[in-house]
Design an enzyme around this catalytic site. Structure first.
Site, mmCIF file in Angstrom:
data_model
loop_
_atom_site.group_PDB
_atom_site.id
_atom_site.type_symbol
_atom_site.label_atom_id
_atom_site.label_comp_id
_atom_site.label_asym_id
_atom_site.label_seq_id
_atom_site.Cartn_x
_atom_site.Cartn_y
_atom_site.Cartn_z
ATOM 1 N N HIS A 168 -3.414 7.298 -4.418
ATOM 2 C CA HIS A 168 -4.095 6.159 -4.080
ATOM 3 C C HIS A 168 -3.479 4.821 -3.963
ATOM 4 O O HIS A 168 -3.770 4.136 -2.903
ATOM 5 C CB HIS A 168 -5.374 6.159 -4.871
ATOM 6 C CG HIS A 168 -6.184 7.385 -5.358
ATOM 7 N ND1 HIS A 168 -6.723 8.032 -4.192
ATOM 8 C CD2 HIS A 168 -6.687 7.810 -6.444
ATOM 9 C CE1 HIS A 168 -7.635 8.894 -4.633
ATOM 10 N NE2 HIS A 168 -7.499 8.992 -5.862
ATOM 11 N N ASP A 181 -8.167 10.546 3.995
ATOM 12 C CA ASP A 181 -8.255 11.589 3.094
ATOM 13 C C ASP A 181 -6.862 12.171 2.938
ATOM 14 O O ASP A 181 -6.069 11.999 3.772
ATOM 15 C CB ASP A 181 -9.272 12.652 3.575
ATOM 16 C CG ASP A 181 -9.606 13.732 2.611
ATOM 17 O OD1 ASP A 181 -9.628 13.527 1.271
ATOM 18 O OD2 ASP A 181 -9.933 14.940 2.935
ATOM 19 N N LEU A 230 -10.834 -9.716 13.315
ATOM 20 C CA LEU A 230 -11.359 -8.279 12.732
ATOM 21 C C LEU A 230 -12.346 -8.293 11.692
ATOM 22 O O LEU A 230 -12.218 -9.182 11.079
ATOM 23 C CB LEU A 230 -10.023 -7.588 12.525
ATOM 24 C CG LEU A 230 -10.040 -6.432 11.982
ATOM 25 C CD1 LEU A 230 -10.753 -5.381 12.747
ATOM 26 C CD2 LEU A 230 -8.828 -5.948 11.351
#
Ligand code: IPE
Ligand code: IPE
Ligand code: MG
Length: 239
Positions: free
Chosen positions: A35, A18, A129
């Site tokens: 972003h 955030d 991962l």
């Protein structure tokens, strides 16, 4: 190098990424620039997670509720997502990272859906991962979907008894362990509908650092704090 006790590292880290808009605002830039720079943080944190040998990482990238943001921001975010998937595929393959999307795939434009399926398929055998990207994700919707599917299986007779372990399998994260550690950047003290079932006993860490500024060094200090936490799961401390 880092000085973390590998034994004590979490197996699954979840992050609420955030603060992109606020980061852009501090620089007098349009929100989308936050972003764009946030993607660099994603790359940094994914790479660090892989290096540390943490097997699961879940990143909250776009919530079901985020669709009501201004059209232009949503459109640009969708564009960025497409570019991210194209650009990151070689890194995912090189580093043995499996990509999974959690959320409502059908909400996305067809082309983007195809791209997501393709990256999931191409990376499906990777084992180092698992990167879950939460997109058009809502914890409440996830629970509702799980209930509906479970109900179908009960009607068909393939499920006879319901308990937590049975229910868990119906969630998007059905096959992976619950997050041990949840990081939220930019200071907000809330879950914003993220992994509501899965975070029952997750350790929570909130930092004021805005996501586009959140890099490996911040991640390592968050993890350092995690290694010092005492997880009790309702029990009394050992003495
Ligand atoms: C998080 O940053 C990214 C998304 C929700 C897509 P925000 O865009 O929410 O940034 P702030 O919270 O407005 O600063
Ligand atoms: C949560 O951030 C969702 C993501 C980071 C993708 P928001 O910015 O949407 O959350 P609220 O609105 O501050 O709760
Ligand atoms: Mg926000």
């Amino acid at each position: 190098m880092h000085c973390l006790d590998n034994e004590k590292l979490p197996r699954h880290v979840a992050i609420i990424m955030d603060g992109n808009g606020r980061w852009a605002k501090t620089k007098n830039l349009p929100r989308i620039e936050g972003h764009v720079t946030g993607i660099e943080s994603v790359r940094d944190i994914v790479t660090a997670t892989r290096e540390l040998g943490i097997p699961y990482l879940t990143l909250y990238a776009f919530s079901k509720e985020n669709w009501v943001r201004p059209r232009e921001e949503v459109q640009k975010l969708m564009g960025l997502l497409g570019v991210y998937l194209d650009k990151e595929l070689p890194l995912l393959l090189e580093k043995g990272i499996r990509f999974k999307m959690i959320g409502e795939m059908k909400d996305f434009p067809k082309k983007l859906q195809e791209k997501m399926y393709s990256v999931m398929k191409k990376t499906a055998k990777n084992k180092d991962l698992t990167l879950n990207l939460a997109l058009s994700y809502s914890g409440r919707q996830e629970i509702l979907h799980a209930i509906v599917s479970l109900f179908e299986d009960v009607k068909k007779g393939s499920v006879k008894r319901i308990n937590e372990n049975v229910f868990k399998k119906y969630l998007y994260t059905g096959t992976i362990p619950d997050p041990d550690f949840l990081i939220r950047t930019s200071g907000e003290m809330r879950l914003s509908n993220f992994l509501l079932w899965q975070t029952a006993y997750t350790e929570i860490y909130v930092t004021k650092v805005l996501w586009p500024n959140f890099r490996k060094k911040h991640y390592l200090s968050a993890l350092k704090e995690y290694t010092k936490r005492e997880r009790r799961f309702g029990r009394v401390e050992e003495y």
